[in-house]
Design a protein around this motif. Structure first.
Motif, short mmCIF file in Angstrom:
data_model
loop_
_atom_site.label_atom_id
_atom_site.label_comp_id
_atom_site.label_asym_id
_atom_site.label_seq_id
_atom_site.Cartn_x
_atom_site.Cartn_y
_atom_site.Cartn_z
N TRP A 150 -0.34 3.29 -6.82
CA TRP A 150 -0.53 2.40 -7.97
C TRP A 150 0.67 1.49 -8.20
CZ3 TRP A 150 3.10 2.82 -11.75
CH2 TRP A 150 3.82 4.01 -11.81
N TRP A 162 0.32 -1.32 -5.86
CA TRP A 162 -0.79 -2.14 -6.34
C TRP A 162 -0.34 -3.04 -7.48
CZ3 TRP A 162 -3.50 -3.07 -10.78
CH2 TRP A 162 -4.76 -3.67 -10.65
N ARG A 199 0.80 -1.23 0.00
CA ARG A 199 0.00 0.00 0.00
C ARG A 199 0.83 1.28 0.00
NH1 ARG A 199 -2.07 0.70 4.61
NH2 ARG A 199 -1.04 -0.97 5.73
#
Length: 286
Positions: free
Chosen positions: A85, A88, A81
């Motif tokens: 992105w 991710w 986290r």
């Protein structure tokens, strides 16, 4: 679509609470930092060389952050986290890869999906990433060293949020990376050839830490152990504790924190002088 059973929802909720627990980040980051300080600060002295403060602190900063990397295979972890992105994408690459390797190499008694505490929690996985980082840093030098240090420092600082919450870790990590490169004696240059080792050691100390918790870690994959290639290695069961539980919060994390600070003062050249000067300034109000 069938609704998940209550026990499954509770298990998922418990996992999210556990891997979002600040104590986990503190334990992993400080154990990585302590190992990095010991290796970079003490090992060179065995062969008669004296490492610089920049080399020691860069190496320790990388091991501290790399000690959070294995949990890229868990969606609620700090590593998954921290970088929006980018985290991710990394997590959604690691989890399917780990699951695929698990399916291809599972033994007759292996169970589960291999998406958590899988490939990134093995000695082989740590060696593979260490080799990749080592080759890359040897080829491109300072830019790779600075980039890896920045990422690892950001992870380590975020992992320490439960201990010293403060400004955004990306800002602090950028500042510390600049300080390491430009202001510390020796800079980051002495770490270039050993960057892969720092990453590998950080990942390994994470997995060893997981091995003393209730679930263990498949450290020796793909070696077959009792019909399982993903056998969870662990300490004797009476000595195991729950990740993020009271033993870790009240005993393990504080001891690791104090040990890391003491080791830094002992092995980093000039660290004791800095502390004594700071103490004198506080006493005199200067």
């Amino acid at each position: 679509m069938p609704r998940p059973c209550p026990s499954a929802r509770l298990a998922g909720s418990a996992a999210r609470r556990t891997y979002g627990h600040p104590v986990l980040g503190v334990s992993h980051a400080t154990s990585g930092a302590a190992l990095g300080l010991a290796v970079a600060g003490l090992a060179p002295q065995v062969v008669g060389t004296s490492p610089t403060a920049g080399t020691i602190l860069t190496f320790a900063g990388v091991t501290a952050g790399a000690a959070l990397l294995p949990d890229l295979d868990h969606p609620s972890s700090t590593a998954s986290r921290r970088f929006s992105w980018a985290s991710w994408l990394a997590a959604h690459a690691v989890r399917p890869l780990s699951a695929l390797v698990f399916r291809l190499t599972r033994g007759p008694r292996d169970s589960g999906r291999g998406t958590h505490r899988g490939l990134t929690h093995t000695v082989a996985g740590a060696l593979l990433l260490a080799a990749a980082v080592g080759v890359t840093s040897a080829r491109w030098g300072t830019p790779v060293t600075a980039g890896v240090l920045f990422v690892c420092l950001a992870l380590a600082i975020k992992g320490l949020d439960g201990l010293v919450p403060g400004p955004p870790s990306l800002v602090i990590a950028a500042g510390l990376t600049w300080v390491a490169e430009e202001k510390l004696p020796g800079g980051t240059a002495g770490t270039a050839g050993w960057l892969g080792l720092a990453v590998g050691l950080g990942m390994l100390v994470h997995s060893l830490g997981d091995a003393v918790t209730e679930s263990g870690a498949p450290l020796f994959w793909p070696l077959p152990i009792r019909g399982r290639h993903w056998y969870p290695i662990g300490s004797p069961r009476p000595l195991r504790f729950r990740a993020g539980g009271r033993v870790e919060a009240l005993l393990v994390a504080p001891l690791l924190t104090l040990g890391t600070l003491a080791l830094a003062v002992y092995v980093v050249p000039g660290a004791l002088d800095v502390l004594l000067d700071l103490r004198a300034r506080l006493v005199t109000g200067g």
